[in-house]
Design a protein around this motif. Sequence first.
Motif, PDB file in Angstrom:
ATOM      1  N   GLY A   1      40.633  45.923  40.207  1.00  0.00           N
ATOM      2  CA  GLY A   1      40.639  46.748  39.004  1.00  0.00           C
ATOM      3  C   GLY A   1      40.178  45.965  37.791  1.00  0.00           C
ATOM      4  N   ARG A   2      40.680  44.747  37.634  1.00  0.00           N
ATOM      5  CA  ARG A   2      40.269  43.912  36.504  1.00  0.00           C
ATOM      6  C   ARG A   2      38.795  43.560  36.602  1.00  0.00           C
ATOM      7  N   THR A   3      38.330  43.279  37.817  1.00  0.00           N
ATOM      8  CA  THR A   3      36.912  42.976  38.021  1.00  0.00           C
ATOM      9  C   THR A   3      36.052  44.170  37.653  1.00  0.00           C
ATOM     10  N   ALA A   4      36.449  45.356  38.102  1.00  0.00           N
ATOM     11  CA  ALA A   4      35.674  46.566  37.807  1.00  0.00           C
ATOM     12  C   ALA A   4      35.617  46.845  36.313  1.00  0.00           C
ATOM     13  N   ARG A   5      36.714  46.644  35.619  1.00  0.00           N
ATOM     14  CA  ARG A   5      36.721  46.895  34.167  1.00  0.00           C
ATOM     15  C   ARG A   5      35.825  45.899  33.429  1.00  0.00           C
ATOM     16  N   ALA A   6      35.793  44.659  33.903  1.00  0.00           N
ATOM     17  CA  ALA A   6      34.896  43.668  33.295  1.00  0.00           C
ATOM     18  C   ALA A   6      33.442  44.073  33.501  1.00  0.00           C
ATOM     19  N   LEU A   7      33.127  44.585  34.672  1.00  0.00           N
ATOM     20  CA  LEU A   7      31.754  45.022  34.949  1.00  0.00           C
ATOM     21  C   LEU A   7      31.392  46.243  34.117  1.00  0.00           C
ATOM     22  N   ALA A   8      32.345  47.137  33.917  1.00  0.00           N
ATOM     23  CA  ALA A   8      32.087  48.326  33.098  1.00  0.00           C
ATOM     24  C   ALA A   8      31.755  47.944  31.662  1.00  0.00           C
ATOM     25  N   ARG A   9      32.336  46.836  31.175  1.00  0.00           N
ATOM     26  CA  ARG A   9      32.094  46.391  29.797  1.00  0.00           C
ATOM     27  C   ARG A   9      30.869  45.482  29.672  1.00  0.00           C
ATOM     28  N   SER A  10      30.188  45.216  30.772  1.00  0.00           N
ATOM     29  CA  SER A  10      29.099  44.235  30.763  1.00  0.00           C
ATOM     30  C   SER A  10      27.861  44.720  30.019  1.00  0.00           C
ATOM     31  N   GLY A  11      27.718  46.022  29.864  1.00  0.00           N
ATOM     32  CA  GLY A  11      26.532  46.573  29.227  1.00  0.00           C
ATOM     33  C   GLY A  11      25.374  46.779  30.187  1.00  0.00           C
ATOM     34  N   ALA A  12      25.568  46.484  31.470  1.00  0.00           N
ATOM     35  CA  ALA A  12      24.497  46.659  32.454  1.00  0.00           C
ATOM     36  C   ALA A  12      24.279  48.136  32.758  1.00  0.00           C
ATOM     37  N   HIS A  13      23.025  48.510  32.918  1.00  0.00           N
ATOM     38  CA  HIS A  13      22.694  49.885  33.303  1.00  0.00           C
ATOM     39  C   HIS A  13      22.846  50.100  34.805  1.00  0.00           C
ATOM     40  N   VAL A  14      22.552  49.064  35.595  1.00  0.00           N
ATOM     41  CA  VAL A  14      22.632  49.157  37.055  1.00  0.00           C
ATOM     42  C   VAL A  14      23.469  48.005  37.585  1.00  0.00           C
ATOM     43  N   LEU A  15      24.448  48.329  38.425  1.00  0.00           N
ATOM     44  CA  LEU A  15      25.310  47.333  39.051  1.00  0.00           C
ATOM     45  C   LEU A  15      25.082  47.335  40.554  1.00  0.00           C
ATOM     46  N   ALA A  16      24.892  46.166  41.135  1.00  0.00           N
ATOM     47  CA  ALA A  16      24.825  46.013  42.589  1.00  0.00           C
ATOM     48  C   ALA A  16      26.028  45.184  43.010  1.00  0.00           C
ATOM     49  N   LEU A  17      26.897  45.772  43.828  1.00  0.00           N
ATOM     50  CA  LEU A  17      28.129  45.088  44.234  1.00  0.00           C
ATOM     51  C   LEU A  17      28.106  44.838  45.736  1.00  0.00           C
ATOM     52  N   GLU A  18      28.523  43.645  46.110  1.00  0.00           N
ATOM     53  CA  GLU A  18      28.584  43.258  47.515  1.00  0.00           C
ATOM     54  C   GLU A  18      30.017  42.909  47.897  1.00  0.00           C
ATOM     55  N   GLU A  19      30.293  43.018  49.208  1.00  0.00           N
ATOM     56  CA  GLU A  19      31.617  42.757  49.800  1.00  0.00           C
ATOM     57  C   GLU A  19      32.651  43.766  49.332  1.00  0.00           C
TER      58      GLU A  19
ATOM     59  N   TYR B   1      36.872  50.638  42.582  1.00  0.00           N
ATOM     60  CA  TYR B   1      35.634  50.521  41.801  1.00  0.00           C
ATOM     61  C   TYR B   1      35.100  51.895  41.423  1.00  0.00           C
ATOM     62  N   GLU B   2      35.195  52.839  42.326  1.00  0.00           N
ATOM     63  CA  GLU B   2      34.727  54.194  42.006  1.00  0.00           C
ATOM     64  C   GLU B   2      35.521  54.779  40.846  1.00  0.00           C
ATOM     65  N   ARG B   3      36.811  54.570  40.832  1.00  0.00           N
ATOM     66  CA  ARG B   3      37.646  55.106  39.758  1.00  0.00           C
ATOM     67  C   ARG B   3      37.386  54.399  38.433  1.00  0.00           C
ATOM     68  N   GLU B   4      37.322  53.069  38.451  1.00  0.00           N
ATOM     69  CA  GLU B   4      37.189  52.308  37.207  1.00  0.00           C
ATOM     70  C   GLU B   4      35.790  52.408  36.598  1.00  0.00           C
ATOM     71  N   LEU B   5      34.774  52.660  37.423  1.00  0.00           N
ATOM     72  CA  LEU B   5      33.405  52.699  36.926  1.00  0.00           C
ATOM     73  C   LEU B   5      32.887  54.117  36.703  1.00  0.00           C
ATOM     74  N   ALA B   6      33.707  55.114  36.993  1.00  0.00           N
ATOM     75  CA  ALA B   6      33.249  56.501  36.914  1.00  0.00           C
ATOM     76  C   ALA B   6      32.774  56.880  35.512  1.00  0.00           C
ATOM     77  N   ALA B   7      33.473  56.439  34.490  1.00  0.00           N
ATOM     78  CA  ALA B   7      33.118  56.833  33.123  1.00  0.00           C
ATOM     79  C   ALA B   7      31.864  56.119  32.625  1.00  0.00           C
ATOM     80  N   SER B   8      31.748  54.840  32.903  1.00  0.00           N
ATOM     81  CA  SER B   8      30.615  54.067  32.381  1.00  0.00           C
ATOM     82  C   SER B   8      29.363  54.187  33.238  1.00  0.00           C
ATOM     83  N   HIS B   9      29.533  54.379  34.551  1.00  0.00           N
ATOM     84  CA  HIS B   9      28.410  54.436  35.482  1.00  0.00           C
ATOM     85  C   HIS B   9      28.612  55.632  36.418  1.00  0.00           C
ATOM     86  N   PRO B  10      28.224  56.815  35.956  1.00  0.00           N
ATOM     87  CA  PRO B  10      28.547  58.033  36.706  1.00  0.00           C
ATOM     88  C   PRO B  10      27.767  58.216  38.005  1.00  0.00           C
TER      89      PRO B  10
END
Length: 338
Positions: free
Chosen positions: A140-158, A167-176
């Motif tokens: 959850g903390r990792t996902a919130r940090a990524l949501a605040r990164s300002g990136a338009h596209v995120l590629a996540l592994e593992e 990740y789906e829940r935490e990133l839903a608002a910033s990266h729909p």
Amino acid sequence: MLSTPHRPDAATRAVPADLPRKRDGARSRAGRVPAGRRGRLIAASALGGALLMMLHARIPNEVGQLGSLFQTFLPWAGLSVPVLLILAAVRRSRLAAVAVVAPAVVWVSLFGGAVVDKSSAGGDLIVLTHNVDEANREPGRTARALARSGAHVLALEELSAKTTPVYERELAASHPYHSVHLGIGLWSTYPLHRVEPVPIMPWTRAVRATVDTPKGPVAVFAAHLASVRVTPTTGFATARRNEAGRNLAEAVAAEQLPRVVVMGDFNGTSEDTALKPLTSQLRSVQREAGAGFGFTWPASTPLVRIDQILVRGVSPASSWSLPATGSDHLPVAASLRL
């Protein structure tokens, strides 16, 4: 009158012919190495190191993948220069000190540009890749940090079955817009189309998607190449990774869109010639627009950059690493001009 025998004093006593005479009152220096020969071993080591760095791409991989292993840690070969200089000073060897110039010059020619900040302002698309670590205790903390990164596209592994919903829940608002295929996921602020697995391994370890940016479509590949191991029997075991890299290279070569971004955990550096089928088609954003080496693993004390962002048909504006999350990798990002 009796006369006493003449006794020569110490100054006039004869010196036996078989004893060596000391010239000019100097003491014997037997056993001391002549100044001109001091430091030969250090000088040979310096020249050998310079040759290895200069010809690193030609070190064979037939025995224990030694070439890939050396290339993975190639930037650290520069540490040999101060060590050899110290040894040359201890030996008081001018020969060794002069020889150390060779590896210093080779290292600077290879990596001198890496220590210069080549980043610039601007950019139309910010992309980010992060191996979030299956064992990450704070998704959850990792996902919130990524949501605040300002990136338009995120590629996540593992990603795992347990952490993907987080990740789906935490990133839903910033990266729909998002799509997950087993352990690989893409999240985007722009619509995603034609999201499909890329068969680089028997199970899904790569995906390809079209990102509809305001300046047109961009093909984005997210990949996690096979892990590598160092064992006494096989050496630097990279066979599965190399095969996955070749398969990914074929998919990238067949891509029809002119603008391409390939990112993920490659478990290898851009200097590794075993990954050349892939890296020769693309440009490294860190090499062109980064500052420093951008090491990403391990997160606590980064030693190598095995997380890559490579591009074709776009111009890197800047490249950087983000602060550590709960993962054993650092996230890396880049701003691109489309």
